[in-house]
Design a protein around this motif. Structure first.
Motif, PDB file in Angstrom:
ATOM      1  N   VAL A  68      42.191  -4.919 -48.299  1.00 36.11           N
ATOM      2  CA  VAL A  68      42.974  -4.805 -47.321  1.00 36.11           C
ATOM      3  C   VAL A  68      43.550  -3.408 -46.828  1.00 36.11           C
ATOM      4  CG1 VAL A  68      44.901  -5.409 -45.665  1.00 36.11           C
ATOM      5  CG2 VAL A  68      43.548  -7.079 -46.774  1.00 36.11           C
ATOM      6  N   ILE A  69      44.202  -2.601 -48.147  1.00 35.97           N
ATOM      7  CA  ILE A  69      44.771  -1.525 -48.241  1.00 35.97           C
ATOM      8  C   ILE A  69      43.553  -0.277 -47.875  1.00 35.97           C
ATOM      9  CG2 ILE A  69      45.775   0.390 -49.651  1.00 35.97           C
ATOM     10  CD1 ILE A  69      47.151  -1.821 -50.933  1.00 35.97           C
ATOM     11  N   ALA A  70      42.648  -0.649 -48.491  1.00 36.93           N
ATOM     12  CA  ALA A  70      41.241   0.269 -48.247  1.00 36.93           C
ATOM     13  C   ALA A  70      40.711   0.264 -46.866  1.00 36.93           C
ATOM     14  CB  ALA A  70      40.004  -0.189 -49.319  1.00 36.93           C
ATOM     15  N   LEU A  71      40.869  -0.913 -46.029  1.00 40.64           N
ATOM     16  CA  LEU A  71      40.292  -1.084 -44.599  1.00 40.64           C
ATOM     17  C   LEU A  71      41.206  -0.385 -43.887  1.00 40.64           C
ATOM     18  CD1 LEU A  71      39.357  -4.907 -44.925  1.00 40.64           C
ATOM     19  CD2 LEU A  71      37.876  -2.733 -44.127  1.00 40.64           C
ATOM     20  N   GLU A  72      42.713  -0.460 -44.325  1.00 39.43           N
ATOM     21  CA  GLU A  72      43.563   0.186 -43.348  1.00 39.43           C
ATOM     22  C   GLU A  72      43.591   1.971 -43.507  1.00 39.43           C
ATOM     23  OE1 GLU A  72      48.439   0.605 -42.449  1.00 39.43           O
ATOM     24  OE2 GLU A  72      47.691  -0.949 -44.071  1.00 39.43           O
ATOM     25  N   PHE A  77      42.671   7.082 -36.583  1.00 35.19           N
ATOM     26  CA  PHE A  77      43.489   6.721 -35.653  1.00 35.19           C
ATOM     27  C   PHE A  77      43.392   8.030 -34.620  1.00 35.19           C
ATOM     28  CE2 PHE A  77      45.913   5.261 -39.210  1.00 35.19           C
ATOM     29  CZ  PHE A  77      46.286   3.822 -38.814  1.00 35.19           C
ATOM     30  N   ASN A  78      42.724   9.344 -34.707  1.00 39.04           N
ATOM     31  CA  ASN A  78      42.171  10.354 -33.717  1.00 39.04           C
ATOM     32  C   ASN A  78      41.028   9.526 -33.025  1.00 39.04           C
ATOM     33  OD1 ASN A  78      44.021  12.199 -34.560  1.00 39.04           O
ATOM     34  ND2 ASN A  78      42.637  12.837 -36.180  1.00 39.04           N
ATOM     35  N   LYS A  79      40.144   8.997 -33.313  1.00 35.09           N
ATOM     36  CA  LYS A  79      38.810   8.461 -32.901  1.00 35.09           C
ATOM     37  C   LYS A  79      39.326   6.855 -32.153  1.00 35.09           C
ATOM     38  CE  LYS A  79      35.460  11.043 -34.936  1.00 35.09           C
ATOM     39  NZ  LYS A  79      34.233  11.023 -35.904  1.00 35.09           N
ATOM     40  N   GLY A  80      40.069   6.209 -33.001  1.00 32.96           N
ATOM     41  CA  GLY A  80      40.191   4.926 -32.846  1.00 32.96           C
ATOM     42  C   GLY A  80      41.400   4.564 -31.621  1.00 32.96           C
ATOM     43  N   GLY A  81      42.383   5.564 -31.665  1.00 34.33           N
ATOM     44  CA  GLY A  81      43.368   5.244 -30.595  1.00 34.33           C
ATOM     45  C   GLY A  81      44.163   4.169 -30.643  1.00 34.33           C
ATOM     46  N   GLU A  82      44.177   3.228 -29.596  1.00 34.49           N
ATOM     47  CA  GLU A  82      45.011   1.862 -29.621  1.00 34.49           C
ATOM     48  C   GLU A  82      44.434   1.023 -30.493  1.00 34.49           C
ATOM     49  OE1 GLU A  82      48.158   1.138 -28.211  1.00 34.49           O
ATOM     50  OE2 GLU A  82      48.264   3.460 -28.089  1.00 34.49           O
ATOM     51  N   LEU A  83      43.109   0.753 -30.587  1.00 32.24           N
ATOM     52  CA  LEU A  83      42.465  -0.320 -31.342  1.00 32.24           C
ATOM     53  C   LEU A  83      42.636   0.276 -32.777  1.00 32.24           C
ATOM     54  CD1 LEU A  83      40.562  -2.415 -31.701  1.00 32.24           C
ATOM     55  CD2 LEU A  83      38.560  -0.760 -31.575  1.00 32.24           C
ATOM     56  N   ALA A  84      42.770   1.193 -33.257  1.00 36.28           N
ATOM     57  CA  ALA A  84      43.098   1.775 -34.709  1.00 36.28           C
ATOM     58  C   ALA A  84      44.298   1.216 -34.955  1.00 36.28           C
ATOM     59  CB  ALA A  84      42.820   2.970 -35.157  1.00 36.28           C
ATOM     60  N   LEU A  85      45.361   1.352 -34.056  1.00 39.73           N
ATOM     61  CA  LEU A  85      46.901   0.995 -34.095  1.00 39.73           C
ATOM     62  C   LEU A  85      46.788  -0.410 -34.282  1.00 39.73           C
ATOM     63  CD1 LEU A  85      48.735   3.621 -31.925  1.00 39.73           C
ATOM     64  CD2 LEU A  85      48.802   3.475 -34.310  1.00 39.73           C
ATOM     65  N   ALA A  86      46.481  -1.063 -33.173  1.00 43.04           N
ATOM     66  CA  ALA A  86      46.581  -2.563 -33.470  1.00 43.04           C
ATOM     67  C   ALA A  86      45.597  -3.139 -34.532  1.00 43.04           C
ATOM     68  CB  ALA A  86      45.450  -3.196 -32.254  1.00 43.04           C
ATOM     69  N   LEU A  87      44.831  -2.565 -35.131  1.00 44.12           N
ATOM     70  CA  LEU A  87      44.218  -3.059 -36.602  1.00 44.12           C
ATOM     71  C   LEU A  87      45.029  -2.642 -37.556  1.00 44.12           C
ATOM     72  CD1 LEU A  87      40.436  -2.014 -36.104  1.00 44.12           C
ATOM     73  CD2 LEU A  87      41.185  -4.321 -36.256  1.00 44.12           C
ATOM     74  N   ALA A  88      45.792  -1.678 -37.449  1.00 41.33           N
ATOM     75  CA  ALA A  88      46.748  -1.176 -38.472  1.00 41.33           C
ATOM     76  C   ALA A  88      47.997  -2.166 -38.617  1.00 41.33           C
ATOM     77  CB  ALA A  88      47.436   0.153 -38.410  1.00 41.33           C
ATOM     78  N   ARG A  89      48.161  -2.893 -37.584  1.00 39.55           N
ATOM     79  CA  ARG A  89      49.304  -3.656 -37.560  1.00 39.55           C
ATOM     80  C   ARG A  89      48.818  -4.914 -37.967  1.00 39.55           C
ATOM     81  NH1 ARG A  89      50.561  -0.991 -32.691  1.00 39.55           N
ATOM     82  NH2 ARG A  89      49.285  -2.339 -31.491  1.00 39.55           N
ATOM     83  N   ILE A  90      47.615  -5.659 -37.785  1.00 35.35           N
ATOM     84  CA  ILE A  90      47.104  -6.834 -38.212  1.00 35.35           C
ATOM     85  C   ILE A  90      46.897  -6.639 -39.741  1.00 35.35           C
ATOM     86  CG2 ILE A  90      45.089  -8.288 -38.128  1.00 35.35           C
ATOM     87  CD1 ILE A  90      44.914  -7.350 -35.183  1.00 35.35           C
TER      88      ILE A  90
END
Length: 130
Positions: A68-72, A77-90
Motif C-alpha cells: 500500500v505504501i508503494a502504491l501511494e 500528484f502533478n499529472k493525477g491532480g484530484e484523482l491522485a489526492l483521492a487515491l492517496a486518502r484511500i
C-alpha cells in the motif's frame, strides 16, 4: 539423495512467475501486479486471523502494508491532480486499517481494507490499455 519440499518448490515457482511478469511489464501492468500481490497478502492475513494464527497474520499484514505504501508513493500528484489526492486518502485509510489490525480479533479491519483496495484494483483493471 535430496528432497525439496513441495511448499518450498511452490514458493520458487511463484517467485519466478512474478519476476517474469515484472520484467516485461508496462507501468500500468506493474500497478496491476502490485494490486494482485496486495490482495493475495490481505487474503492470507484474513485467513490466518480467522484460524487464530497471529504470527503469520502479522507477516502477511506487514507485506500488504508495504505494498500500500508503494502504491501511494507511485502516485503522480502533478499529472493525477484530484484523482491522485483521492487515491492517496484511500490508501492512507486502508493502511491505517491494516496497521490497526494488530491481533486476530481485528479481522474486520483487514476485510474492510481489502474491500476498499479491491474496488480500486478492479477499476484499474477496467482502464487497462489493450
Amino acid at each position: 539423495m535430496s528432497f525439496i519440499s513441495p511448499r518450498r518448490n511452490m514458493g520458487s515457482y511463484k517467485a519466478v512467475d512474478t519476476v517474469s511478469r515484472v520484467e516485461g511489464a508496462s507501468p500500468h501492468d506493474l500497478v496491476l501486479i502490485l494490486f494482485d500481490e496486495l490482495l493475495l497478502r490481505l487474503d492470507a492475513s484474513v485467513r490466518h486471523a480467522q484460524r487464530g494464527e497471529g504470527v503469520p497474520m502479522i507477516q502477511a499484514r506487514a507485506r500488504a502494508s508495504a505494498i500500500v505504501i508503494a502504491l501511494e508513493e507511485s502516485l503522480d500528484f502533478n499529472k493525477g491532480g484530484e484523482l491522485a489526492l483521492a487515491l492517496a486518502r484511500i490508501y492512507r485509510e486502508a493502511s491505517r486499517r491494516i496497521n490497526a489490525a494488530i491481533s486476530v480479533d481485528k479481522v474486520d479491519l483487514l476485510i474492510s481494507a481489502r474491500q476498499m483496495l479491491a474496488e480500486i484494483a478492479e477499476a484499474w483493471r477496467t482502464i487497462a490499455p489493450r
